[in-house]
Design an enzyme around this catalytic site. Structure first.
Site, PDB file in Angstrom:
ATOM      1  N   ASN A  13      11.588   2.626 -21.270  1.00  0.00           N
ATOM      2  CA  ASN A  13      11.124   4.011 -21.170  1.00  0.00           C
ATOM      3  C   ASN A  13      10.705   4.411 -22.573  1.00  0.00           C
ATOM      4  O   ASN A  13      11.545   4.668 -23.428  1.00  0.00           O
ATOM      5  CB  ASN A  13      12.265   4.909 -20.661  1.00  0.00           C
ATOM      6  CG  ASN A  13      11.907   6.387 -20.730  1.00  0.00           C
ATOM      7  OD1 ASN A  13      10.748   6.748 -20.886  1.00  0.00           O
ATOM      8  ND2 ASN A  13      12.918   7.241 -20.617  1.00  0.00           N
ATOM      9  N   TRP A  14       9.401   4.424 -22.777  1.00  0.00           N
ATOM     10  CA  TRP A  14       8.903   4.704 -24.130  1.00  0.00           C
ATOM     11  C   TRP A  14       8.995   6.175 -24.524  1.00  0.00           C
ATOM     12  O   TRP A  14       8.800   6.521 -25.681  1.00  0.00           O
ATOM     13  CB  TRP A  14       7.449   4.237 -24.248  1.00  0.00           C
ATOM     14  CG  TRP A  14       7.335   2.777 -24.553  1.00  0.00           C
ATOM     15  CD1 TRP A  14       8.339   1.862 -24.614  1.00  0.00           C
ATOM     16  CD2 TRP A  14       6.127   2.069 -24.861  1.00  0.00           C
ATOM     17  NE1 TRP A  14       7.840   0.632 -24.936  1.00  0.00           N
ATOM     18  CE2 TRP A  14       6.488   0.725 -25.104  1.00  0.00           C
ATOM     19  CE3 TRP A  14       4.775   2.438 -24.966  1.00  0.00           C
ATOM     20  CZ2 TRP A  14       5.545  -0.245 -25.435  1.00  0.00           C
ATOM     21  CZ3 TRP A  14       3.835   1.471 -25.294  1.00  0.00           C
ATOM     22  CH2 TRP A  14       4.226   0.145 -25.528  1.00  0.00           C
ATOM     23  N   GLY A 176      20.049   8.124 -26.392  1.00  0.00           N
ATOM     24  CA  GLY A 176      19.504   8.315 -27.735  1.00  0.00           C
ATOM     25  C   GLY A 176      20.551   8.664 -28.783  1.00  0.00           C
ATOM     26  O   GLY A 176      20.219   9.084 -29.889  1.00  0.00           O
ATOM     27  N   SER A 216      21.447   4.243 -24.659  1.00  0.00           N
ATOM     28  CA  SER A 216      21.730   3.413 -25.845  1.00  0.00           C
ATOM     29  C   SER A 216      22.008   1.953 -25.489  1.00  0.00           C
ATOM     30  O   SER A 216      22.773   1.279 -26.178  1.00  0.00           O
ATOM     31  CB  SER A 216      22.877   4.001 -26.670  1.00  0.00           C
ATOM     32  OG  SER A 216      22.517   5.298 -27.141  1.00  0.00           O
ATOM     33  N   GLY A 237      15.474   2.998 -23.654  1.00  0.00           N
ATOM     34  CA  GLY A 237      14.607   3.860 -24.442  1.00  0.00           C
ATOM     35  C   GLY A 237      14.298   3.229 -25.783  1.00  0.00           C
ATOM     36  O   GLY A 237      13.422   2.362 -25.909  1.00  0.00           O
ATOM     37  N   GLY A 238      15.046   3.616 -26.806  1.00  0.00           N
ATOM     38  CA  GLY A 238      14.799   3.182 -28.184  1.00  0.00           C
ATOM     39  C   GLY A 238      14.558   1.690 -28.343  1.00  0.00           C
ATOM     40  O   GLY A 238      13.590   1.281 -29.008  1.00  0.00           O
TER      41      GLY A 238
HETATM   42  P1  PGA Z   1      17.975   5.292 -25.046  1.00  0.00           P
HETATM   43  O1  PGA Z   1      17.210   6.034 -23.846  1.00  0.00           O
HETATM   44  O2  PGA Z   1      18.049   3.824 -24.666  1.00  0.00           O
HETATM   45  O3  PGA Z   1      17.119   5.529 -26.260  1.00  0.00           O
HETATM   46  O4  PGA Z   1      19.335   5.897 -25.140  1.00  0.00           O
HETATM   47  C1  PGA Z   1      17.435   5.691 -22.510  1.00  0.00           C
HETATM   48  C2  PGA Z   1      16.655   6.628 -21.613  1.00  0.00           C
HETATM   49  O5  PGA Z   1      16.602   7.822 -21.910  1.00  0.00           O
HETATM   50  O6  PGA Z   1      16.073   6.198 -20.588  1.00  0.00           O
END
Ligand code: PGA
Length: 258
Positions: A13-14, A176, A216, A237-238
């Site tokens: 998920n960018w 995040g 995360s 995400g990250g």
């Molecule tokens: P993250 O985001 O891996 O940066 O915590 C995950 C998401 O929000 O899908």
């Protein structure tokens, strides 16, 4: 993971990151690094304007492209919005629905349900997000909260379509923040979600449903999370913004399980 009964999905998920040119460069790098042979399902959900570049670059791969949101209406006066048919025509296979960041911008459970129904109708795989806040976890209402989100999100979905739905359990406090849920915490809620799906759609559908964890997840902690029986992948995400990290998570998902 339990590959006997269900698919494993590693989805990126960018969020609001990378331009179309950066997308092209990233996909070229990713393609060169992707493990050969049998893989889990892989998706990259990217900003709308990056979808054409992602689809073009990933044409000859098994990586599916996804959107991060969709409007449930077929067409009309919805300035700034994108419909399911636009996503399908652009080459998308997946769409994230009800991410907590969008819920924080006003998306309701009814919106999440309408978008999920529209995505299924169009043949897209909806990645439906749920998750509790830190306050809710500390008050001991995580399971009730998640049950409610799942029941509302999956309302009126036909037995024939339910298996296409992917659920992403994303505790808001883990997104995040670098504070990943422990494998036990994540497993507990993913198992609970499967129980809710069992009550609603029966045990065969529950057993076949892909339920992923997000918050995360990265190249360091993915292996242990994916080793849990009810965690069938990740929404990342990250770590999905860095090709080596994303590929390492895919490799972890391809490891043999007990
Ligand atoms: P993250 O985001 O891996 O940066 O915590 C995950 C998401 O929000 O899908």
């Amino acid at each position: 993971m339990n590959r006997k009964y269900r698919k494993t999905l590693i989805a990126g998920n960018w969020k609001m990151n990378k331009t179309p040119s950066e997308t092209k460069a990233f996909m070229t790098e990713l393609k060169a690094m992707l493990p050969k042979g049998r893989w889990c399902d892989i998706a990259l959900c990217v900003p709308s304007v990056c979808i054409p570049a992602a689809v073009r670059a990933l044409r000859d791969t098994r990586v599916g492209v996804g959107a991060e949101n969709v409007n449930a209406n077929a067409s009309g006066a919805y300035t700034g919005e994108v419909s399911t048919s636009m996503l399908v025509d652009a080459g998308c296979k997946y769409v994230i629905i009800g991410h907590s960041e969008r819920r924080a911008m006003g998306e309701t459970d009814a919106d999440v349900n309408a978008k999920t129904l529209a995505a299924l109708e169009a043949g897209l795989v909806p990645i439906v997000c749920c998750g509790e806040s830190l306050e809710q976890r500390e008050s001991g209402i995580t399971e009730e909260w998640i049950s409610m989100q799942i029941k509302l999100a999956l309302a009126n979905i036909g037995e024939d379509k339910i298996r296409k739905v992917v659920i992403a359990y994303e505790p808001i406090w883990a997104i995040g923040t670098g504070k990943t849920a422990t494998p036990e915490q994540a497993e507990e809620v993913c198992q609970h979600i499967r129980g809710v799906v069992r009550k609603l759609f029966g045990s065969k559908n529950a057993r076949a449903m892909t339920i992923v964890y997000g918050g995360s997840m990265n190249d360091k902690n993915a292996f242990e999370l994916l080793a849990q029986p009810d965690i069938d992948g990740g929404l990342i995400g990250g770590a999905s913004l860095v090709a080596e990290k994303f590929v390492k998570i895919i490799e972890d998902a391809n490891q043999p399980t007990a």
